[in-house]
Design an enzyme around this catalytic site. Sequence first.
Site, PDB file in Angstrom:
ATOM      1  N   ASP A  79       2.903 -21.259   4.972  1.00 27.62           N
ATOM      2  CA  ASP A  79       3.316 -20.527   6.175  1.00 27.62           C
ATOM      3  C   ASP A  79       2.836 -21.253   7.431  1.00 27.62           C
ATOM      4  O   ASP A  79       1.934 -22.089   7.382  1.00 27.62           O
ATOM      5  CB  ASP A  79       2.760 -19.096   6.157  1.00 27.62           C
ATOM      6  N   GLU A 140      -1.484 -17.730   4.873  1.00 27.97           N
ATOM      7  CA  GLU A 140      -2.846 -18.150   5.223  1.00 27.97           C
ATOM      8  C   GLU A 140      -3.180 -17.734   6.648  1.00 27.97           C
ATOM      9  O   GLU A 140      -4.296 -17.351   6.964  1.00 27.97           O
ATOM     10  CB  GLU A 140      -2.982 -19.673   5.064  1.00 27.97           C
TER      11      GLU A 140
END
Length: 378
Positions: A79, A140
């Site tokens: 991400d 994350e």
Amino acid sequence: MINSERLTAEFARLAAMASPSLGEGEIARYLLERFRQLGAEVVMDDAGERAGGECGNLIARFPAAGRDGEPLMLSAHMDTVEPCAGVEPLLRDGVFTSAGETVLGADDKAGIAELIEALEVVREQGIPRGPVEVVITIAEEVGLLGAKLLDPQVLKARRGLALDTSGVDLVIHKAPCANKMRFEVVGREAHAGIAPEKGISAIEVAARAIAAMHLGRLDEESTANIGSIEGGQATNIVAKRVVVEGEARSHDPAKLARQTAHMVACFEGAARDLAREIGGELVVPEIRSEVISDYPRMAVDLQAPIIRLVEAAASRLDRTIEVRAAGGGSDANIFNGHGIETVILGTGMTNVHSVDESVRVEDMVRVAELLVEIIREA
Ligand SMILES: [Zn+2]
């Protein structure tokens, strides 16, 4: 040895796929196929379902080739922070940037591209290696959600590298542990003009609590912050309710515990100080404190085998590695908490979390070269 054009194309392809936290479906489907092509057995876990995202973490297992060895984990996150819709990666004079409206997403796609290129080189040159476990996490950037939801039992590796920091030939071996805190203060509402003596202001309680608190940099390894405050209704109402959110971090778990207790005590003390009798009844403002352990610390010994491994790999390239501490938490904290001794490796990304983010192709090549040697040495 490194195919710079292939690495450049891989990075550009990854960067162009929008992958906001919990919206990583497209990139995950691509990576799943990509790692299969490279010879891995790939599984996606159920972290996405549990976190409410489009897909789970990817675990790609590369069986040993040409020799035995202890498994090595290599990780990155898929991400990126926003804005990341419609990223247009531009390559000019050997430097990737975005077209300007979005982040580039080199955090952490530079790491993923380097990892893929290193695995390509190891395969095409037939370099003997032990087993490698690649872990690409989701979410994350929104509290290490993917790593927290990853079942550590699925990993065999007891040592690893997370490719997720700026710099090149740089290793992060220490990062703090952190707590998040939420304080809800409930006072008593009253008309501010007609009967203020019938009320106790939650805003006043919160203000006293925060004014009494040690915040900011507490010492060389500890910090604390109040990051948001919300409450009250109108100027003519003594405020009934305030919600305050904050955090504390320290490289020393005992200091973190002390600072957290101090912040809670400041609220409780302020509530006691402002308690008083209203209509013959003692009214004490109520404090609802919630402390959430955000992530455990990372403290890998300078003599640890994983650091020795990176240093040995670097010396094959006539390079030296800088090893230092960092101030923030990342997936590596979670992996260390699971007993997988993990350090963070620099990927060359710069100005992350901004539209000025960039990464040099030359730096990605350097990191991929180092990764090839790490896999060879592991
Ligand atoms: Zn990152």
